[in-house]
Write a protein that holds these residues in place. Structure first.
Motif, short mmCIF file in Angstrom:
data_model
loop_
_atom_site.label_atom_id
_atom_site.label_comp_id
_atom_site.label_asym_id
_atom_site.label_seq_id
_atom_site.Cartn_x
_atom_site.Cartn_y
_atom_site.Cartn_z
N ARG A 75 0.83 -1.22 0.00
CA ARG A 75 0.00 0.00 0.00
C ARG A 75 0.86 1.26 0.00
NH1 ARG A 75 -4.74 -1.83 4.12
NH2 ARG A 75 -5.73 -3.38 2.81
N ASN A 123 -4.05 -2.49 12.38
CA ASN A 123 -4.66 -2.21 11.08
C ASN A 123 -6.15 -1.98 11.31
OD1 ASN A 123 -5.70 -4.82 11.41
ND2 ASN A 123 -4.11 -5.74 10.14
N ASN A 124 -6.86 -1.69 10.23
CA ASN A 124 -8.28 -1.38 10.41
C ASN A 124 -9.09 -2.61 10.78
OD1 ASN A 124 -10.58 0.20 10.42
ND2 ASN A 124 -10.97 -0.10 8.24
N ALA A 125 -8.68 -3.78 10.31
CA ALA A 125 -9.38 -5.00 10.70
C ALA A 125 -9.31 -5.15 12.22
CB ALA A 125 -8.75 -6.22 10.01
N PHE A 155 -11.31 -10.11 4.98
CA PHE A 155 -11.91 -9.33 6.06
C PHE A 155 -13.41 -9.31 5.79
CE2 PHE A 155 -13.71 -5.30 7.53
CZ PHE A 155 -13.31 -5.28 8.85
N HIS A 200 -18.19 1.11 5.09
CA HIS A 200 -18.03 1.62 3.72
C HIS A 200 -17.65 0.45 2.81
CE1 HIS A 200 -17.18 4.14 0.39
NE2 HIS A 200 -15.89 3.92 0.40
N SER A 202 -15.79 -0.48 0.49
CA SER A 202 -14.68 0.22 -0.17
C SER A 202 -14.43 -0.18 -1.61
CB SER A 202 -13.38 -0.04 0.59
OG SER A 202 -13.48 0.49 1.88
N GLY A 230 -12.99 2.91 6.38
CA GLY A 230 -12.08 2.16 5.49
C GLY A 230 -10.84 2.92 5.06
N ASP A 271 -2.78 3.13 6.01
CA ASP A 271 -1.91 2.96 4.83
C ASP A 271 -2.67 3.02 3.52
OD1 ASP A 271 -3.21 0.58 5.30
OD2 ASP A 271 -1.44 -0.69 5.13
C1 PLP Z 1 -9.44 -1.74 3.92
C2 PLP Z 1 -10.64 -1.86 4.77
C3 PLP Z 1 -10.61 -2.67 5.90
C4 PLP Z 1 -9.40 -3.47 6.30
O1 PLP Z 1 -8.40 -2.58 6.67
P1 PLP Z 1 -6.91 -3.10 6.97
O2 PLP Z 1 -6.19 -1.85 7.41
O3 PLP Z 1 -6.40 -3.66 5.69
O4 PLP Z 1 -7.00 -4.11 8.04
C5 PLP Z 1 -11.74 -2.73 6.68
N1 PLP Z 1 -12.84 -2.03 6.36
C6 PLP Z 1 -12.91 -1.24 5.27
C7 PLP Z 1 -14.16 -0.51 4.98
C8 PLP Z 1 -11.79 -1.12 4.44
O5 PLP Z 1 -11.85 -0.34 3.37
#
Ligand code: PLP
Length: 424
Positions: A75, A123-125, A155, A200, A202, A230, A271
């Motif tokens: 990324r 991370n976002n997860a 995810f 979202h 994404s 996201g 990222d």
């Molecule tokens: C990319 C994304 C994630 C996962 O994020 P990571 O940082 O890759 O763990 C979760 N939710 C949404 C809406 C995303 O766009």
């Protein structure tokens, strides 16, 4: 059962391993590779094995794909300058006492998002998992059927919620969910709703007879609203850019506006459009962020000092309004196409095999699906991907309809000379 002539004895493992020293690989690895080659009855394959092994290691590459946030290339590219000195990750320099590793960078992201508080995870997860575990374990989470999505690398919202101990309650239909659907779920006899999770979608877009519910409407329900936005666009007005926000950002939710519309918490990746290192940000109400910080999973998901240092640099660039020049992703976005064209024509003038052509670059990382930005690059006849990947540093390009394309929007200008050397 050797078929080799008796005089053609295989070299000893040690001799063969030492002959691999020019590969730069550690001796222990060279010994393994020498053993494998001899066991395969093909000592002469050892150098090729060493080269193949070297290519499995992580190495800087030139991203000439035109995909600015390339998931296979980690990324957002980030510059990390760091001394070997320790960092006051958990030391409060004011008091000399143990401090919070979340404080330094958390306060900067709170400021950037217009939130009371923020914290950082891996991370976002991890952010979504932690929020659900801390706020909704053993209770219900309402999710629109249209937002119960899978986003890249497995995810999947239903599975993340299951892991958190929360119960997913589907609301509405796959194409239309109105605020009344949420209200009905909230007033059911069995309702024990901890929060509404808005996600979202994404990396894809559904068009036509579709309807979602805006955060501002959800905020009137009187229940905690969490939005997984996201991609991590900080502010829809992009104050760090000189001009107006690029058109391709139009459908991306932004942190500042989502919180201003009434979300209690947001989560996003660091990222993607933020342009920082891999991390996840949780921002919003101080109570809820604190509840996330107290949950036992927070310890398992906490970021290291390297990540925090890189993320702090990213946050400071935004606060100084220097993101467009200091953050590589935004620098690529902000480069005028005329500049890319000049670079392409300069390379073309030195390489008769290459033709300067207009191209379409992509934000990547599942952000703004379908969106492109005008770019310029070089076209070569034939498929040269494998040869370009074998260079030092490897150059990653794209092939379309029998031509190889090197897109300059994702290439640092100082790397143009590498493209000239590769092409000529
Ligand atoms: C990319 C994304 C994630 C996962 O994020 P990571 O940082 O890759 O763990 C979760 N939710 C949404 C809406 C995303 O766009």
């Amino acid at each position: 059962m050797s078929t080799a002539a008796p005089t053609d004895r295989p070299p000893s493992v040690d001799t063969l391993a030492r002959s691999l020293a020019p590969s730069g690989l550690p001796h222990a690895i060279c010994v393994d590779l020498a053993r494998e080659a001899i066991a395969a009855g093909d000592a002469r394959s050892a150098p090729a094995r060493a080269e193949a092994f070297t290519r499995t290691l992580l190495t800087p590459v030139v991203n000439a794909t035109g995909v600015l946030l390339h998931t296979n290339l980690g990324r957002a590219p980030v510059e990390i300058a760091r001394s070997a000195h320790p960092v006051n990750v958990e030391l409060d320099l004011g008091t000399g006492e143990r401090g919070s590793r979340q404080h330094a960078v958390g306060q900067l992201f709170a400021r950037l998002c217009g939130a009371e508080a923020a914290m950082i995870v891996n991370n976002n997860a991890a952010a979504v998992l932690l929020v659900a575990a801390a706020l909704a374990s053993g209770r219900q989470v309402l999710v629109s059927r249209g937002e119960s999505v899978e986003i890249g690398g497995s995810f999947r919202i239903p599975e993340v919620l299951e892991q958190s101990g929360a119960t997913l309650v589907d609301v509405g239909t796959t194409n239309r969910t109105r605020v009344g659907d949420y209200r009905r779920a909230l007033t059911r006899k069995t309702a024990d709703v901890a929060m509404v999770l808005k996600v979202h979608p994404s990396n894809y877009r559904v068009e036509g007879f579709v309807e979602g519910t805006a955060v501002a409407q959800l905020a009137e329900l009187g229940v905690v609203i969490v939005a997984d936005i996201g991609s991590g666009l900080l502010d829809a007005t992009c104050p760090w850019l000189k001009g107006p926000p690029p058109a391709w950002l139009a459908d991306e939710p932004a942190a500042v506006q989502t919180l201003a519309a009434g979300a209690d918490l947001i989560t996003f990746s660091a990222d993607k459009l933020l342009g920082g290192p891999q991390a996840g940000i949780i921002a919003g109400s101080a109570d809820l962020v604190a509840a996330c910080g107290r949950h036992p999973l927070a310890r398992a998901l906490r970021p290291g000092g390297l990540t925090l240092a890189a993320l702090q640099a990213t946050a400071l660039s935004y606060l100084h309004r220097r993101a467009a020049t200091e953050i590589p992703f935004w620098r690529m976005v902000a480069t005028p196409v005329g500049e890319l064209r000049t670079r392409a024509e300069t390379i073309e003038a030195q390489c008769p095999q290459a033709t300067a052509v207009p191209t379409d670059a992509l934000p990547g990382a599942g952000s703004a699906p379908g969106a492109t930005m005008p770019s310029y690059g070089l076209r070569l006849d034939g498929d040269h991907l494998s040869r370009l990947r074998s260079l030092e540093p490897p150059i990653i390009a794209r092939v379309r309809e029998g031509h190889t394309y090197l897109d300059l929007r994702s290439v640092e200008p100082s790397d143009d000379r590498l493209l000239v050397a590769a092409v000529s």
